[in-house]
Motif scaffolding. Structure first.
Motif, PDB file in Angstrom:
ATOM      1  N   VAL A  85     103.129  16.294  55.020  1.00  0.00           N
ATOM      2  CA  VAL A  85     101.958  17.158  54.832  1.00  0.00           C
ATOM      3  C   VAL A  85     100.703  16.292  54.807  1.00  0.00           C
ATOM      4  CG1 VAL A  85     100.788  18.739  53.236  1.00  0.00           C
ATOM      5  CG2 VAL A  85     103.251  18.952  53.615  1.00  0.00           C
ATOM      6  N   GLY A  86      99.682  16.732  55.535  1.00  0.00           N
ATOM      7  CA  GLY A  86      98.410  16.009  55.591  1.00  0.00           C
ATOM      8  C   GLY A  86      98.260  15.152  56.825  1.00  0.00           C
ATOM      9  N   ASP A  87      99.376  14.929  57.557  1.00  0.00           N
ATOM     10  CA  ASP A  87      99.288  14.119  58.780  1.00  0.00           C
ATOM     11  C   ASP A  87      98.459  14.838  59.836  1.00  0.00           C
ATOM     12  OD1 ASP A  87     100.709  11.961  57.884  1.00  0.00           O
ATOM     13  OD2 ASP A  87     102.623  12.588  58.753  1.00  0.00           O
ATOM     14  N   VAL A  88      97.665  14.042  60.568  1.00  0.00           N
ATOM     15  CA  VAL A  88      96.906  14.553  61.708  1.00  0.00           C
ATOM     16  C   VAL A  88      97.693  14.180  62.967  1.00  0.00           C
ATOM     17  CG1 VAL A  88      94.718  14.471  62.967  1.00  0.00           C
ATOM     18  CG2 VAL A  88      94.734  14.277  60.467  1.00  0.00           C
ATOM     19  N   VAL A  89      98.011  15.180  63.780  1.00  0.00           N
ATOM     20  CA  VAL A  89      98.901  14.963  64.924  1.00  0.00           C
ATOM     21  C   VAL A  89      98.389  15.715  66.150  1.00  0.00           C
ATOM     22  CG1 VAL A  89     100.952  14.613  63.474  1.00  0.00           C
ATOM     23  CG2 VAL A  89     100.364  16.921  64.276  1.00  0.00           C
ATOM     24  N   PRO A  90      98.808  15.278  67.371  1.00  0.00           N
ATOM     25  CA  PRO A  90      98.461  16.033  68.589  1.00  0.00           C
ATOM     26  C   PRO A  90      99.375  17.248  68.718  1.00  0.00           C
ATOM     27  CG  PRO A  90      99.637  14.014  69.164  1.00  0.00           C
ATOM     28  CD  PRO A  90      99.452  13.981  67.696  1.00  0.00           C
ATOM     29  N   ILE A  91      98.780  18.412  68.964  1.00  0.00           N
ATOM     30  CA  ILE A  91      99.522  19.670  69.051  1.00  0.00           C
ATOM     31  C   ILE A  91      99.380  20.261  70.458  1.00  0.00           C
ATOM     32  CG2 ILE A  91      99.772  22.021  68.167  1.00  0.00           C
ATOM     33  CD1 ILE A  91     100.549  19.913  66.135  1.00  0.00           C
ATOM     34  N   ALA A  92     100.522  20.477  71.109  1.00  0.00           N
ATOM     35  CA  ALA A  92     100.533  21.176  72.396  1.00  0.00           C
ATOM     36  C   ALA A  92     100.684  22.656  72.098  1.00  0.00           C
ATOM     37  CB  ALA A  92     101.678  20.660  73.251  1.00  0.00           C
ATOM     38  N   LYS A  93      99.626  23.410  72.295  1.00  0.00           N
ATOM     39  CA  LYS A  93      99.637  24.837  71.972  1.00  0.00           C
ATOM     40  C   LYS A  93     100.355  25.648  73.057  1.00  0.00           C
ATOM     41  CE  LYS A  93      95.721  26.449  70.340  1.00  0.00           C
ATOM     42  NZ  LYS A  93      94.265  26.738  70.265  1.00  0.00           N
ATOM     43  N   ASP A  94     100.567  26.886  72.780  1.00  0.00           N
ATOM     44  CA  ASP A  94     101.187  27.790  73.735  1.00  0.00           C
ATOM     45  C   ASP A  94     100.367  27.787  75.037  1.00  0.00           C
ATOM     46  OD1 ASP A  94     102.751  29.812  74.888  1.00  0.00           O
ATOM     47  OD2 ASP A  94     101.418  31.376  74.098  1.00  0.00           O
ATOM     48  N   GLY A  95     101.045  27.539  76.169  1.00  0.00           N
ATOM     49  CA  GLY A  95     100.370  27.498  77.468  1.00  0.00           C
ATOM     50  C   GLY A  95      99.848  26.119  77.845  1.00  0.00           C
ATOM     51  N   SER A  96     100.126  25.117  77.050  1.00  0.00           N
ATOM     52  CA  SER A  96      99.625  23.762  77.352  1.00  0.00           C
ATOM     53  C   SER A  96     100.490  23.095  78.423  1.00  0.00           C
ATOM     54  CB  SER A  96      99.618  22.913  76.075  1.00  0.00           C
ATOM     55  OG  SER A  96     100.930  22.788  75.573  1.00  0.00           O
ATOM     56  N   GLU A  97      99.925  22.005  79.017  1.00  0.00           N
ATOM     57  CA  GLU A  97     100.648  21.229  80.022  1.00  0.00           C
ATOM     58  C   GLU A  97     100.636  19.765  79.631  1.00  0.00           C
ATOM     59  OE1 GLU A  97      99.429  21.837  84.038  1.00  0.00           O
ATOM     60  OE2 GLU A  97      99.297  24.021  83.823  1.00  0.00           O
ATOM     61  N   LEU A  98     101.777  19.089  79.878  1.00  0.00           N
ATOM     62  CA  LEU A  98     101.928  17.667  79.557  1.00  0.00           C
ATOM     63  C   LEU A  98     102.222  16.883  80.835  1.00  0.00           C
ATOM     64  CD1 LEU A  98     104.116  17.940  76.328  1.00  0.00           C
ATOM     65  CD2 LEU A  98     101.645  17.645  76.470  1.00  0.00           C
ATOM     66  N   PRO A  99     102.058  15.548  80.794  1.00  0.00           N
ATOM     67  CA  PRO A  99     102.361  14.734  81.977  1.00  0.00           C
ATOM     68  C   PRO A  99     103.774  15.005  82.491  1.00  0.00           C
ATOM     69  CG  PRO A  99     101.237  13.411  80.338  1.00  0.00           C
ATOM     70  CD  PRO A  99     101.508  14.728  79.691  1.00  0.00           C
ATOM     71  N   GLY A 100     103.894  14.980  83.815  1.00  0.00           N
ATOM     72  CA  GLY A 100     105.183  15.262  84.424  1.00  0.00           C
ATOM     73  C   GLY A 100     105.382  16.729  84.736  1.00  0.00           C
ATOM     74  N   GLY A 101     104.322  17.529  84.521  1.00  0.00           N
ATOM     75  CA  GLY A 101     104.412  18.952  84.828  1.00  0.00           C
ATOM     76  C   GLY A 101     105.111  19.785  83.774  1.00  0.00           C
ATOM     77  N   VAL A 102     105.312  19.222  82.555  1.00  0.00           N
ATOM     78  CA  VAL A 102     105.971  19.959  81.468  1.00  0.00           C
ATOM     79  C   VAL A 102     105.013  21.017  80.912  1.00  0.00           C
ATOM     80  CG1 VAL A 102     107.018  19.773  79.174  1.00  0.00           C
ATOM     81  CG2 VAL A 102     107.373  17.955  80.876  1.00  0.00           C
ATOM     82  N   LYS A 103     105.498  22.256  80.798  1.00  0.00           N
ATOM     83  CA  LYS A 103     104.682  23.350  80.265  1.00  0.00           C
ATOM     84  C   LYS A 103     105.285  23.830  78.945  1.00  0.00           C
ATOM     85  CE  LYS A 103     102.996  24.881  84.768  1.00  0.00           C
ATOM     86  NZ  LYS A 103     102.842  26.001  85.720  1.00  0.00           N
ATOM     87  N   ILE A 104     104.420  24.012  77.951  1.00  0.00           N
ATOM     88  CA  ILE A 104     104.855  24.429  76.620  1.00  0.00           C
ATOM     89  C   ILE A 104     104.527  25.907  76.414  1.00  0.00           C
ATOM     90  CG2 ILE A 104     104.649  23.985  74.147  1.00  0.00           C
ATOM     91  CD1 ILE A 104     105.885  21.682  75.803  1.00  0.00           C
TER      92      ILE A 104
END
Length: 801
Positions: A85-104
């Motif tokens: 709890v309290g950690d700041v992290v990168p969040i891939a939200k609904d509909g996001s895209e990541l390297p390699g064409g990965v869709k969340i």
């Protein structure tokens, strides 16, 4: 050479997108290989803060988290175990895209809704090396200070967006192996002013001194070292570099090490001048000498490898030892350590040819050596060392000692070239006015005075009028040049005699079912031994000083090992019928002086190799005879060969024309076959095409149809079993002289009635005189001479029944 567009913006206003910029720069001569647009493949990934973590009710290894993403709070199910709890992290939200064409997308995990994903370093296409403290298999934990950026795009927050252009720079443009040089090219290409951010460095005045902090410098090899500059920084604070330096180094493919080392790399990239930094306490006697290495002198370089040098290599040395290989790499004994207090910065210019040979000898090609090889400006060395010291003070990493040591025995020549407007227009096919040309040259900082063009210090490649024409043509626009016919005389390209003969030989082999192969000109010592190559041939092999591997350590003195390797490969792949040929060179160090610059003997060798059910020695011999017939070589002798250990001693022959052995052919020695793991008979031939060309004819010569009849006679002689048919044919041909049109062996007969170890050999002879009809008396006379000579030389007797 890689360059980030962000860095290039320091030198020019760039108002076009990266793709268009790449096209423009390519058209003006700075060829763009690739454009990497980093960060574009990360979409809708934001900074988030973990508010709650609870166990998943139906999965032991999953947790349910509540995350604040700025505009809303979302629920995410994850299996990560390095979060709290309290950690700041990168969040891939609904509909996001990541390297390699990965869709969340939003989904259910064991009955619990998950509205996104927490990202690891790898999922963002980053590395642990870029972000120390992170772990490979776990969520990326961001700096707590980034809580203020909740909901913001992580690409923007972490500055992941970077447009990097990879240029293919020609070797004549060492100035473009720098951001400064590429920045100048960019400005002129875009027709924008060149913003010189280093103008203060150009105007900086630093007093030259004989010594600094007790340090002295001498150059003992002024032919290899044109200039050596040294400046000293004390009260050094070794630490990490700021993000902007780390980011720029990374964009150019260089890893950050520490602030001092990073400064030398940064200046090398920015100004194109390689630099080195020494710990002053590692320099014995505080005396730097630029000298030739001693024969057998050894140094352990920064990569912890020991290198052996000789008197052809240049080193930077103190009173006791070498501390760097000049222009290549520093020594481990002078490395900047965490406790280093005083640093000596070196900026020198070495003879490019020497650096290249040294780098090849020690097997070490570096960013520094690749730049020195192309020839660097001695004037730029001063700017670079002043820039390095400026950066040290700018980063608060130390205090500069006033003054510099500057040993400059070989002054840089400034080229002056006649400014011939008419010749330039003729070269380009243009009608440009003189002022138009001057305007282009001014943008490139190429000055004009007294009808001469003065090349700037960083453009040592400008030497001829043609060079100036090229500069004008590049920025006037190659696309604006009119298409015109060639004004010079043109010639029709044709093959010479050797090339024509080679093509005929290939044609005969291909038409006979053979496949052409291409082999390397390098072999190993083991290859020569496997092929039973004689010691006499082995001694001609040329050793490669810097081989790719031990398999390519020698330039082959014979092509046999190359063919045997291919035959073995085919046999191992279960190919049952193989017919191959290779037309390539052998290399022999005949005079044993290649190391002194002597050119080795290079001969074109046709190597034929085959195995299979329907081939034998006579198949191979017939193939070689077909080749000779196709290039009109008719007079040759066949001699038995027993000393060549690569071939079967009883099934090998040499073909001779005059005194030259033009071919060796036969069955491969069983021992050689065993070495290569071939369990069936194989056959091979080596034809010396370089020698064969002397006796061959490229084109068929017309011969008129005979006007007078031929006379045929048969002859059968009894000879010892050991007598070769070639010996008989040689005598018959010699005694018949020009009257003999053809000789054809048609029978070999063995019988007890002939005598022990005797055989009968029968020939059909065709005689013709092109000027008259032959009568019986003339033919009988020739036949008697032939029989008499056979009896005399070979002990032959005429067989009468």
């Amino acid at each position: 050479m890689k360059a980030s567009i962000e860095w290039l913006r320091e030198y020019s206003d760039i108002d076009v997108d990266p793709i268009e910029l790449g096209d423009i720069l390519t058209m003006t001569g700075s060829k763009v290989e690739t454009i990497d647009q980093l960060g574009n493949d990360i979409k809708n990934v934001v900074v988030g803060k973990i508010l709650e973590i609870e166990k998943h009710p139906d999965a032991d290894k999953l947790v349910v988290t509540k995350v604040d993403v700025g505009t809303e709070k979302i629920q995410i199910v994850t299996g990560a175990n390095n979060i709290k709890v309290g950690d700041v992290v990168p969040i891939a939200k609904d509909g996001s895209e990541l390297p390699g064409g990965v869709k969340i997308k939003k989904g259910m995990l064991r009955g619990i809704e998950s509205c996104g994903m927490m990202c690891s370093v790898g999922e963002l296409n980053l590395t642990v090396a870029d972000y120390p403290g992170q772990i490979e298999h776990g969520i990326m934990i961001l700096d707590p200070k980034l809580e203020k950026d909740l909901g913001k795009d992580v690409v923007e927050v972490l500055k992941l967006k970077e447009d990097i252009i990879d240029f293919e720079i020609t070797s004549n443009r060492p100035d473009c192996f720098s951001i400064e040089g590429l920045g100048r090219e960019t400005a002129v290409s875009l027709k924008k002013p060149f913003k010189n951010p280093r103008k203060n460095i150009d105007e900086m005045q630093v007093e030259t001194k004989q010594e600094l902090e007790g340090l002295k410098v001498d150059i003992e090899a002024p032919d290899l070292c044109y200039r050596y500059l040294a400046r000293v920084v004390k009260n050094v604070k070794i630490g990490s570099s700021p993000d902007w330096i780390v980011r720029r180094l990374k964009a150019c493919g260089i890893r950050s090490i520490n602030n001092i080392v990073d400064i030398t790399n940064y200046v090398m990239l920015e100004m194109g001048q390689p630099m080195h930094a020494f710990d002053i306490n590692s320099i014995e006697g505080k005396h730097i000498t630029v000298r030739r290495a001693k024969k057998g002198e050894k140094i352990i370089t920064l990569d912890e490898q020991q290198r052996e040098l000789d008197e052809n290599n240049l080193v930077i040395a103190d009173d006791k030892k070498a501390v760097a290989i000049a222009g290549v790499m520093g020594g481990l004994n002078s490395e900047i350590e965490a406790d280093t207090q005083t640093v000596v910065f070196e900026s020198a210019v070495f003879y490019g040819g020497s650096v290249r040979k040294t780098a090849k000898k020690v097997g070490l090609r570096t960013e520094s050596s690749s730049r020195f090889e192309k020839g660097l400006s001695a004037e730029n060395a001063l700017r670079a060392i002043n820039r390095a010291v400026e950066l040290v003070e700018q980063l608060n990493a130390g205090v500069a000692v006033d003054g510099k040591i500057d040993v400059y025995p070989t002054k840089q020549k400034i080229n002056q070239i006649p400014f011939d407007v008419e010749k330039i227009n003729n070269l380009l096919g243009t009608k440009l006015a003189k002022q138009e040309m001057i305007d282009i040259l001014d943008q490139l900082e190429i000055k004009w005075q007294d009808d001469k063009v003065v090349a700037p210090y960083f453009r040592m490649d400008l030497e001829l009028v043609a060079d100036i024409a090229e500069e004008i043509g590049r920025f006037y626009g190659y696309d604006k040049l009119d298409s015109t016919l060639i004004k010079a005389d043109t010639t029709l390209g044709i093959r010479n005699k050797e090339q024509t003969i080679q093509e005929k030989v290939k044609e005969v082999l291909v038409n006979s079912g053979f496949s052409e192969i291409y082999t390397y000109g390098f072999v190993s010592q083991k290859d020569l031994e496997l092929s039973n190559i004689s010691e006499e041939i082995k001694k001609y092999a040329i050793t490669v000083q810097n081989p790719l591997s031990d398999e390519y350590k020698l330039m082959r003195p014979t092509t046999i090992p190359s063919m045997m390797q291919i035959l073995a490969n085919n046999f191992n792949k279960k190919n049952k019928q193989v017919k191959l040929f290779d037309l390539s060179r052998s290399y022999k160090n005949i005079k044993q002086e290649v190391q002194k610059g002597e050119i080795p003997l290079q001969e074109e060798i046709l190597t034929v190799g085959m195995y299979g059910e329907d081939v034998d020695f006579y198949t191979l011999k017939g193939m070689i005879e077909n080749i000779l017939e196709s290039i009109y070589v008719k007079r040759y002798e066949v001699e038995k060969e027993t000393k060549n250990a690569s071939y079967h001693p009883g099934r090998c022959a040499n073909l001779k024309v005059g005194v030259d052995v033009i071919a060796t052919l036969g069955e491969v020695h069983p021992e050689v076959l065993e070495h290569y793991g071939i369990s069936k008979r194989a056959y091979m031939a080596e034809v010396n095409v370089s020698k064969l060309v002397k006796y061959a004819k490229a084109n068929k010569k017309y011969t008129e149809v005979p006007k007078f009849p031929a006379v045929e006679r048969d002859i059968a002689v009894i000879v010892e079993e050991k007598i070769e048919v070639g010996q008989i044919e040689k005598i018959v041909t010699k005694k018949a002289k020009k009257l003999l049109e053809s000789i054809q062996l048609f029978d070999i007969y063995r019988d007890e009635k002939l005598g022990e170890n005797k055989k009968s050999v029968a020939y059909s002879l065709v005689f013709r005189d092109p000027k008259k009809t032959l009568n019986d008396d003339e033919i009988n006379g020739v036949m008697e001479e032939i029989i008499t000579e056979l009896e005399k030389q070979l002990g032959a007797t005429l067989r009468k029944n």
